[in-house]
Design a protein around this motif. Structure first.
Motif, PDB file in Angstrom:
ATOM      1  N   GLU A  69       0.862  -1.119   0.109  1.00 26.37           N
ATOM      2  CA  GLU A  69      -0.149  -0.133  -0.013  1.00 26.37           C
ATOM      3  C   GLU A  69       0.964   1.282   0.097  1.00 26.37           C
ATOM      4  N   ARG A  70       1.958   1.163   0.906  1.00 27.73           N
ATOM      5  CA  ARG A  70       2.764   2.518   0.715  1.00 27.73           C
ATOM      6  C   ARG A  70       3.462   2.754  -0.475  1.00 27.73           C
ATOM      7  N   ASP A  71       3.706   1.645  -1.268  1.00 30.70           N
ATOM      8  CA  ASP A  71       4.489   1.815  -2.444  1.00 30.70           C
ATOM      9  C   ASP A  71       3.317   2.526  -3.580  1.00 30.70           C
ATOM     10  N   GLY A  72       2.067   1.933  -3.297  1.00 34.59           N
ATOM     11  CA  GLY A  72       0.996   2.361  -4.426  1.00 34.59           C
ATOM     12  C   GLY A  72       0.308   3.773  -4.147  1.00 34.59           C
ATOM     13  N   LEU A  73       0.595   4.181  -3.189  1.00 30.37           N
ATOM     14  CA  LEU A  73      -0.174   5.366  -2.601  1.00 30.37           C
ATOM     15  C   LEU A  73       0.262   6.515  -3.342  1.00 30.37           C
ATOM     16  N   PRO A  74       1.497   7.036  -3.489  1.00 31.13           N
ATOM     17  CA  PRO A  74       1.941   8.032  -4.453  1.00 31.13           C
ATOM     18  C   PRO A  74       1.500   8.009  -5.824  1.00 31.13           C
ATOM     19  N   PHE A  75       1.379   6.739  -6.420  1.00 28.27           N
ATOM     20  CA  PHE A  75       0.829   6.662  -7.903  1.00 28.27           C
ATOM     21  C   PHE A  75      -0.804   7.077  -7.475  1.00 28.27           C
ATOM     22  N   LEU A  76      -1.421   6.621  -7.001  1.00 30.17           N
ATOM     23  CA  LEU A  76      -2.755   6.998  -6.695  1.00 30.17           C
ATOM     24  C   LEU A  76      -2.941   8.447  -6.508  1.00 30.17           C
ATOM     25  N   ARG A  77      -2.273   9.020  -5.716  1.00 32.78           N
ATOM     26  CA  ARG A  77      -2.331  10.637  -5.272  1.00 32.78           C
ATOM     27  C   ARG A  77      -2.077  11.177  -6.729  1.00 32.78           C
ATOM     28  N   ARG A  78      -0.900  10.736  -7.466  1.00 34.64           N
ATOM     29  CA  ARG A  78      -0.792  11.337  -8.759  1.00 34.64           C
ATOM     30  C   ARG A  78      -1.870  11.157  -9.643  1.00 34.64           C
ATOM     31  N   ALA A  79      -2.647   9.867  -9.471  1.00 39.14           N
ATOM     32  CA  ALA A  79      -3.557   9.938 -10.631  1.00 39.14           C
ATOM     33  C   ALA A  79      -4.737  10.833 -10.381  1.00 39.14           C
ATOM     34  N   VAL A  80      -5.392  11.050  -9.078  1.00 34.54           N
ATOM     35  CA  VAL A  80      -6.267  12.145  -8.887  1.00 34.54           C
ATOM     36  C   VAL A  80      -5.694  13.489  -9.181  1.00 34.54           C
ATOM     37  N   SER A  81      -4.546  13.504  -9.006  1.00 35.79           N
ATOM     38  CA  SER A  81      -4.224  15.208  -9.222  1.00 35.79           C
ATOM     39  C   SER A  81      -4.164  15.470 -10.706  1.00 35.79           C
ATOM     40  N   LEU A  82      -3.852  14.419 -11.539  1.00 41.33           N
ATOM     41  CA  LEU A  82      -3.947  14.445 -13.003  1.00 41.33           C
ATOM     42  C   LEU A  82      -5.296  14.447 -13.706  1.00 41.33           C
ATOM     43  N   SER A  83      -6.331  13.854 -12.827  1.00 36.59           N
ATOM     44  CA  SER A  83      -7.654  13.565 -13.377  1.00 36.59           C
ATOM     45  C   SER A  83      -8.479  13.955 -11.915  1.00 36.59           C
TER      46      SER A  83
END
Length: 362
Positions: free
Chosen positions: A127-141
């Motif tokens: 989860e800790r590794d995936g969290l930055p990518f999920l954050r980036r996804a909503v910032s982009l969309s």
């Protein structure tokens, strides 16, 4: 799937480019072989079929076709993204991560690639590794309500309840889905922000007044704050939609919280008739009868509970063996009834040695 995104196979995208855009001499259309175009059609058709049927056979067909497309177009981010998506749904997490990272490396600012990679890592318990990518996804969309919901889910699992609640609330504002509103309400409740939680529970039941889950969650949250009268009101709303033993049980529990023991006993009796195999209902009925000084009725209910437990034919919401607790309840009921020898015998059964266990010398 993946937030409602349905990615057509890259060959189809390339084919569409043949009839659109600038096709002057400086921008010649891509050369797409008939074989690749056919593979794209096969992958797209199989993926669409899988979305509707969940037939793993057609998912395998999509994978076979997409593998050939990736082999022909290894540097196309859409091709790698689609491959990663198919592998993710097939349960091949490590291979899916590899493809998702390839898509992300080719197009780092793709919200789809960021979200897919984040979801795969979460699926792999990273989860800790995936969290930055999920954050980036909503910032982009930022209008992707499914992305906000997934981010909130991960944050809640990591203990960040207040931030999770904000993500769920953002998803709910965009989608107006009852699930998103309930998740936000539950998270605010767990974070201790009751005013915000109850406002969102209210929004959820207004959004879908026929949702049993919404009324049940609202009722449970109210009861946890010892607002038993309001909890009973919400539980009765759920009962009016769907009459079940559990719904009747909830109403009775909230009556108990208000110390309306006679009314609660009646409701437990109705619930017991509705769900005669529920050990939880039978157990609470016995305790409630004790509170109304009906010692005989308490023993009868405790015996019924233990019979269900001993013969393993009853059901319990706890999902675990409650037999010791039920036997202790029977012993207490017998003691209050004045049947001390029977009470002692029942309590003795709780300390019997396991089969094959040596009895220590005294």
């Amino acid at each position: 799937e993946m937030g409602g995104m349905r990615w057509a196979a890259v060959a189809i995208v390339c084919l569409l480019s043949l009839v659109g855009g600038d096709q002057g001499p400086e921008n010649p259309p891509p050369k797409i072989s008939p074989e690749l175009a056919t593979l794209g059609q096969q992958a797209e058709w199989a993926y669409e079929q899988w979305l509707h049927t969940r037939d793993r056979g057609v998912l395998g067909q999509a994978l076979d076709a997409q593998k050939k497309i990736v082999a022909a177009l290894p540097n196309d981010p859409d091709a790698r993204l689609m491959m990663g998506t198919l592998l993710y749904y097939s349960g091949s997490d490590e291979a899916a991560e590899k493809e998702a990272r390839a898509a992300h490396n080719l197009e780092p600012d793709s919200p789809q690639a960021n979200k897919l990679l984040g979801r795969i890592l979460v699926q792999m318990s990273r989860e800790r590794d995936g969290l930055p990518f999920l954050r980036r996804a909503v910032s982009l969309s930022p209008r992707d309500h499914e992305g906000w919901y997934k981010l909130g889910t991960v944050l809640f699992e990591l203990g960040e309840k207040l931030e999770a609640a904000g993500c769920f609330a953002a998803a709910g504002r965009m989608s107006r889905q009852t699930l998103h509103l309930l998740s936000a309400a539950h998270s605010y409740h767990k974070a201790g922000n009751d005013s915000r939680a109850f406002a969102l529970y209210g929004a959820a039941v207004r959004r879908d007044p026929k949702s049993v889950d919404a009324w049940n969650d609202y009722s449970f949250a109210l009861s946890q704050r010892q607002l038993y009268r309001e909890a009973e009101w919400a539980a009765r709303k759920s009962l009016a939609i769907r009459r079940t033993g559990d719904a009747l049980f909830a109403v009775a529990n909230h009556m108990m919280g208000q110390k309306r023991y006679k009314s609660a006993c009646h409701m437990y009796e109705v619930a017991h008739k509705e769900a005669p195999l529920s050990m939880d209902i039978a157990h609470n009925l016995g305790y409630c009868r004790h509170l109304t000084n009906d010692t005989k009725g308490a023993v009868d209910a405790a015996l019924a509970t233990c019979e269900l437990a001993v013969h393993a034919k009853g059901t319990t919401g706890e999902g675990k063996d409650q037999t010791p607790m039920y036997l202790a309840g029977l012993a207490s009921a017998l003691r209050r009834r004045g049947l001390l020898s029977l009470a002692v015998a029942v309590l003795g059964s709780l300390t019997q040695p396991e089969e094959g266990e040596k009895i220590p010398k005294v």
